[in-house]
Write an enzyme that holds these catalytic residues in place. Structure first.
Site, PDB file in Angstrom:
ATOM      1  N   GLY A  61       0.783  -1.223   0.000  1.00 12.95           N
ATOM      2  CA  GLY A  61       0.000   0.000   0.000  1.00 12.95           C
ATOM      3  C   GLY A  61       0.813   1.270   0.000  1.00 12.95           C
TER       4      GLY A  61
ATOM      5  CB  THR B 210       9.175  -7.050  -5.107  1.00 11.93           C
ATOM      6  OG1 THR B 210       8.812  -6.224  -3.998  1.00 11.93           O
ATOM      7  CG2 THR B 210      10.648  -7.398  -4.991  1.00 11.93           C
TER       8      THR B 210
ATOM      9  CG  ASP C 210      -9.332  -3.673   3.448  1.00 15.10           C
ATOM     10  OD1 ASP C 210      -9.816  -2.554   3.654  1.00 15.10           O
ATOM     11  OD2 ASP C 210      -8.425  -3.893   2.645  1.00 15.10           O
TER      12      ASP C 210
END
Length: 505
Positions: free
Chosen positions: A180, A215, A268
């Site tokens: 985030g 990543t 969430d």
């Protein structure tokens, strides 16, 4: 029931359509198979080629784009079944998923046992559950609908249906960021430092789905990341660490499927997040894990209360799985580093590793602090000494040398290249920065083309507490086409990304 020999066969062709990870087959509505089996759009179908079977979703073609005697396969379906040239396929209705009862029970709020979750994850990886059914499962587990026991059961089930690495005795380290926060690309630096110190750190990372860079996207700018399990093992055995794309090694394939469904829903769920993180760590053979948890109003974890809840669930599940973890809460109010987007973040990583004078200080300091916390987890290490050891390894150049060795072991190093087009976005008024909207900043980078165009994104050096004058550039947008550049600029100029307070007020 007819045998495959008695069934109508369709010749298999490649549709050339990317449906992400969902296998889809295309048939003409007037083909004999559709009519005889009663198939309709979105029907789940079982396709057989020789002794191979694939469960897929049917899309119906109503024009003459597809011949009546052929079935076209999406890229996901084609790669899953890998048909030979001139292959012929038969089709029938699949058996109902074994986990249908468990799914229905969870939708109605019942607590499931470990065997239920195992059945659900087995059906998930075997494509026996449609995306609609998976969305129902994700929804039923959202919020606080998974207790601690169910979270552990789901995590174990995810581990059980994938491959698992075993590195033998001794500590195997790993690090994960909850996410985030744009530009928070500490992982390649941490892997380089840890591996340079002689520890094993087999890092599997994700690609971006809704963010400007994952990543794996950033690492791929500098070295290949689509390594299989055998190649990943060779790199780690040779250099001590790696940074590879997790989707190619199938260490937690059920999680990859669930993420595909979860992200568009934007739910969430602490339970599913914990299962996602820890299943991949256990499957990768890690036993000492540091969790980076940025907390801020526009980060994924937005409050101290939410951080407390997630930390407790992570700790409880990790203990049940035999993992030693530490959770490090970090500042999630603003981006980390200067670049947002794969190549721009890679440039920041290299500046830190090379010790350049203009390296982003916040990225460097955060990487050192997180590495220190991870090193402090190792049995026998003196707690509090890890950070100094990490900084020494970075300053000495050993971390950069190890990073280059890892890149070469993964297939060779490539220097990141800048985008073709760039333009500045200027502040419409002056003031002191009191808040930064991470999500809007990330959206600008995505509109510029990131991560699909690796060089796209933005560069921003503005931080909370900085002063800015009217007309002064606050960030620069980078894009590979003029159209994407203008699209990102239009959005950037139409919304408030930096909350400014009048100087002196």
């Amino acid at each position: 029931m007819n045998s495959d020999a008695d069934r109508i066969k369709l010749r298999v062709i490649r549709a050339g359509i990317d449906t992400y990870q969902q296998p889809v087959v295309y048939m003409h509505r007037d083909c004999e198979v559709c009519r005889s089996e009663g198939f309709a759009a979105l029907t789940r179908v079982s396709m057989r080629i020789d002794h191979r079977e694939l469960i897929a979703t049917l899309n119906v073609v109503v024009s003459d784009l597809l011949p009546h005697d052929a079935v076209a396969l999406s890229e996901a379906a084609w790669n899953a079944i890998q048909p030979e040239p001139d292959a012929m396929a038969t089709f029938h209705h699949p058996e109902p998923p074994r986990s249908a009862g468990a799914l229905r029970a969870k939708v109605f709020g019942q607590r499931l046992e470990e065997s239920d979750y195992l059945a659900l994850m087995q059906d998930t990886v075997q494509q026996r559950l449609s995306d609609i059914e998976l969305a129902a499962f994700v929804t039923a587990c959202a919020g606080e609908r998974l207790d601690h026991g169910e979270t552990t059961a789901l995590t174990r089930a995810m581990i059980a249906v994938g491959d698992r690495l075993d590195w033998g005795e001794g500590p195997v380290l790993d690090k994960h960021c909850v996410g985030g926060l744009p530009g928070n690309r500490t992982t390649p630096i941490i892997v380089a430092i840890v591996a340079a110190l002689g520890y094993r750190i087999p890092k599997t990372s994700s690609r971006a789905i809704t963010s400007p860079a994952g990543t794996a996207d950033t690492m791929e700018v500098m070295a290949p990341v689509e390594l299989g399990l055998a190649a990943m093992r060779r790199v780690v055995e040779r250099e001590g660490g790696c940074v590879v794309w997790g989707g190619n090694v199938r260490l937690s394939p059920a999680d990859d499927v669930l993420i595909r469904v979860e992200r568009p829903l934007d739910f969430d769920s602490d339970g599913q997040l914990v299962a996602s993180i820890l299943s991949k760590k256990v499957a990768a053979g890690s036993n000492h894990v540091l969790i980076d948890m940025p907390v801020g109003p526009t980060a994924k974890v937005r409050s101290a209360a939410a951080a407390d809840s997630l930390t407790g669930r992570l700790a409880g599940t990790a203990a049940a799985l035999g993992l030693r973890i530490a959770v490090n809460r970090t500042d999630g109010r603003q981006p980390v580093g200067y670049g947002i987007g794969p190549a721009l973040e890679a440039m920041d990583v290299l500046k830190v590793l090379r010790g350049d004078a203009d390296a982003p200080a916040d990225l460097r300091e955060r990487a050192i602090a997180l590495t220190g916390e991870l090193l402090d987890l190792v049995p026998g290490n003196v707690i509090g000494r890890g950070q100094a050891l990490a900084e020494q390894t970075l300053v000495s150049g050993r971390a950069f040398a190890k990073f280059m060795a890892i890149c070469n072991a993964q297939g060779g190093f490539t220097e990141p290249q800048p985008a073709r087009f760039r333009a500045d976005v200027s502040s419409q008024r002056g003031g002191v920065v009191v808040a930064i909207d991470n999500r809007r900043l990330a959206k600008v980078a995505k509109l510029a083309g990131a991560p699909v165009s690796p060089a796209a994104g933005l560069v921003s050096r503005l931080r909370i507490g900085d002063r800015v004058n009217a007309g002064e550039p606050v960030f620069s947008v980078h894009a590979q086409s003029k159209g994407e550049l203008e699209y990102a600029l239009d959005y950037a100029r139409s919304c408030a990304i930096f909350d400014l307070q009048d100087i002196g007020s």
